[in-house]
Design an enzyme around this catalytic site. Structure first.
Site, PDB file in Angstrom:
ATOM      1  CG  HIS A  58      -1.989  -1.044   1.156  1.00 33.58           C
ATOM      2  ND1 HIS A  58      -2.757  -1.380   2.247  1.00 33.58           N
ATOM      3  CD2 HIS A  58      -2.407  -1.857   0.154  1.00 33.58           C
ATOM      4  CE1 HIS A  58      -3.594  -2.340   1.918  1.00 33.58           C
ATOM      5  NE2 HIS A  58      -3.398  -2.652   0.655  1.00 33.58           N
ATOM      6  CG  ASP A  71      -5.231  -4.668  -1.206  1.00 30.49           C
ATOM      7  OD1 ASP A  71      -4.297  -5.023  -0.465  1.00 30.49           O
ATOM      8  OD2 ASP A  71      -5.495  -3.475  -1.440  1.00 30.49           O
ATOM      9  NE  ARG A  96       4.719 -25.862   2.904  1.00 33.27           N
ATOM     10  CZ  ARG A  96       5.377 -24.828   2.378  1.00 33.27           C
ATOM     11  NH1 ARG A  96       5.293 -24.578   1.081  1.00 33.27           N
ATOM     12  NH2 ARG A  96       6.098 -24.037   3.132  1.00 33.27           N
ATOM     13  CG  HIS A 141       4.688 -18.441   3.046  1.00 31.22           C
ATOM     14  ND1 HIS A 141       4.740 -19.708   2.506  1.00 31.22           N
ATOM     15  CD2 HIS A 141       5.326 -17.638   2.167  1.00 31.22           C
ATOM     16  CE1 HIS A 141       5.369 -19.665   1.343  1.00 31.22           C
ATOM     17  NE2 HIS A 141       5.736 -18.404   1.113  1.00 31.22           N
ATOM     18  CD  GLU A 186      11.277 -20.361   0.151  1.00 34.26           C
ATOM     19  OE1 GLU A 186      11.177 -21.261  -0.701  1.00 34.26           O
ATOM     20  OE2 GLU A 186      11.220 -19.144  -0.138  1.00 34.26           O
ATOM     21  CG  ASN A 326      10.182 -24.572   0.371  1.00 37.16           C
ATOM     22  OD1 ASN A 326       9.645 -25.640   0.639  1.00 37.16           O
ATOM     23  ND2 ASN A 326       9.692 -23.421   0.772  1.00 37.16           N
ATOM     24  CE1 TYR A 328       9.933 -22.565  -6.730  1.00 37.20           C
ATOM     25  CE2 TYR A 328      10.816 -22.546  -4.508  1.00 37.20           C
ATOM     26  CZ  TYR A 328       9.734 -22.540  -5.365  1.00 37.20           C
ATOM     27  OH  TYR A 328       8.460 -22.519  -4.857  1.00 37.20           O
ATOM     28  CD  GLU A 398       7.395 -22.927  -1.496  1.00 34.77           C
ATOM     29  OE1 GLU A 398       8.067 -22.293  -2.341  1.00 34.77           O
ATOM     30  OE2 GLU A 398       6.917 -22.412  -0.475  1.00 34.77           O
TER      31      GLU A 398
END
Length: 510
Positions: A58, A71, A96, A141, A186, A326, A328, A398
């Protein structure tokens, strides 16, 4: 004829040996993941408090590439039944998701419990269980309550007790139905990336002490919630609990960089794992030594890495029932050249290690150019975990590939998932690593932090221009559903004609 029979039998035996390696063990489970701020929307609905992402999006619109906010996001606060429906359609073993701290405790503290928020998660959990889908719940998270942030957030040691109080409330509400938990998602991102960059939560740039205070307090807060669960709830309801760590696999850029690569792994992974999973607890010894050396050279009288007392080491050690991964990307590491700025850890390098991170050569990328696709790295990372911490149960919580736009025929994502699952099977059958679960990020398109809505990881496309936030299955959803149904890497699941036919059928039904 005898030669023909021999060859035929040999082929059958060979196939019999190979086929099991394409199949997943009977106890292996498949899931998909989301997080509260990224999908729920309803940012001020029904008594929810304000978290740091509400404030950042915001007040600092320029931080998000498309100036968007969470939002409304995928509006899962109102569309949760649709999320359960598509989870069932996929055939997921588990889903999850995370709980918004301020949707349950609007101020972040236990003086007020929001009944509407309690009901939202209760209804979601009940609906999943009714469809035979296990809820795996993450307590935190990245959506810190602003009141706690303004009191210092993860650099304030009091957050250990505040997080424990929050965890106790959540366990008291849902531990009778939720059997698998992760505490914090994380931590390396919110601590290292956050305080080093200043462009991510907690929206503070303080790379000298911030990452390390955060690191220690995260470990203590995790341990606090684990001890509460173990002491007050496990004997009543059973269940298991861990912490989800982001693991960036680091390889040496040259044969001369082997020791540096190992130090890099300990700096990234060990600082968030050694205290919990090692026999001795505390910080990795190599990192303690390195941080003391660097701190003294910088003119400090002691290490910038805050020490653990013996009591704290004992308190944190052993506070996990499995290891949540997790995963990547992978990077190469090399020493910084004379006069070269190593950059900030988790961005391009590490000043503490005087090292630079670089992308591996000849790799492909998802929409996000920060994430080089290197499937073999997952197997190497899993083997490293076993070597470091023993024969622990591992769940991949993840793993994902982003696209842009609508992009319903996301065949590169299918290839990505298939290649990483191949590495999981090799880890299980060749390396004897105890991997029992794999989770795609993400179930649906969502607010992808700094990328806003430009980066799309969802198995299901979400139309963010549609007030109804319609979910439409991508080809990757069809593929993943096929893998789950067959419990194997079945070649049929990769055939384009099958994917196209099933995609048309599912989209028509929607």
């Amino acid at each position: 004829d005898s030669i023909f029979v021999f060859n035929y039998v040999f082929i059958l035996v060979l196939v019999g040996l190979l086929v099991p390696c394409r199949r997943f063990p009977p106890n292996f489970k498949f899931g998909a993941s989301t997080s509260a701020y990224q999908v729920e929307g309803g940012w001020n609905a029904d008594g929810k408090g304000v978290n740091i992402w509400d404030r950042i999006t915001h007040e600092h619109r320029g931080l998000i590439v498309d100036n968007s906010t969470g939002d409304v996001a995928a509006d899962s606060y109102h569309k949760w039944r649709e999320d359960v429906r598509i989870a069932k359609e996929l055939g997921l073993d588990f889903y999850r998701f995370s709980i918004s701290w301020v949707r349950i405790l609007p101020s972040g503290f236990t003086n007020e419990i929001n009944k509407a928020g309690v009901k939202y998660y209760s209804d979601l959990i009940d609906a999943l269980l009714a469809e035979g889908i296990e809820p795996i719940v993450t307590l935190y998270h990245w959506d810190l309550p602003v009141r706690i942030h303004d009191l210092g957030g993860w650099t304030n040691p009091s957050i250990v007790d505040w997080f424990g109080d929050y965890a106790r409330v959540i366990f008291s509400l849902y531990a009778n139905r939720v059997k698998t938990w992760t505490t914090i998602n994380e931590a390396v991102v919110l601590c290292d990336f956050g305080y080093n960059s200043g462009i991510f939560v907690p929206d503070i740039k303080e790379p000298i002490f911030g990452p390390y205070l955060c690191n220690k307090h995260v470990l203590l807060a995790h341990a606090k919630s684990y001890r509460i669960f173990d002491r007050e709830f496990r004997h009543k309801y059973g269940g298991r609990i861990s912490i989800s760590n982001h693991l960036l696999w680091i390889e040496p850029s040259s044969p001369q960089d082997v020791e540096l690569a190992e130090l890099g792994r300990e700096h990234l992974v060990g600082r968030y794992s050694h205290a919990i999973f090692s026999k001795d607890g505390g910080w990795p010894p190599s990192i303690e030594k390195q941080m003391l050396k660097v701190s003294l050279a910088q003119g400090y009288k002691e290490s910038r890495l805050p020490p653990f007392t013996e009591e704290e080491k004992k308190f944190v050690r052993g506070t996990a029932d499995f290891y949540a991964v997790n995963f990547y990307a992978t990077y190469l590491i090399r020493p910084a050249k004379p006069g070269e700025d190593p950059g900030l850890w988790f961005l391009t390098g590490s000043p503490e290690l005087n090292a630079v991170l670089e992308h591996p050569p000849n790799v492909s990328y998802s929409f996000s150019k920060l994430i080089p696709v290197y499937p073999k790295a997952l197997r190497r990372q899993l083997a490293w975990l076993k070597k470091q911490y023993g024969d622990i149960n591992i769940i991949i919580t993840e793993n994902g590939f982003s696209v842009s736009g609508v992009h319903l025929e996301d065949y590169k994502k299918i290839q990505f998932i298939n290649q990483y699952l191949e590495q999981v099977l090799l880890s299980i059958y060749e390396d004897n690593v105890n991997v029992t679960g794999y989770t795609v990020w993400s179930l649906i398109d969502n607010f992808e932090w700094m990328d806003g809505y430009t980066s799309k990881y969802g198995l299901y496309h979400v139309n963010f221009d549609d007030p109804e936030r319609k979910r439409t299955p991508r080809a990757s959803a069809i593929y993943f559903s096929c893998v789950i149904k067959n419990r194997s890497l079945n070649d049929t699941c990769l055939e384009k004609n099958y994917l196209i036919e099933q995609s048309k059928l599912r989209r028509y039904e929607l």
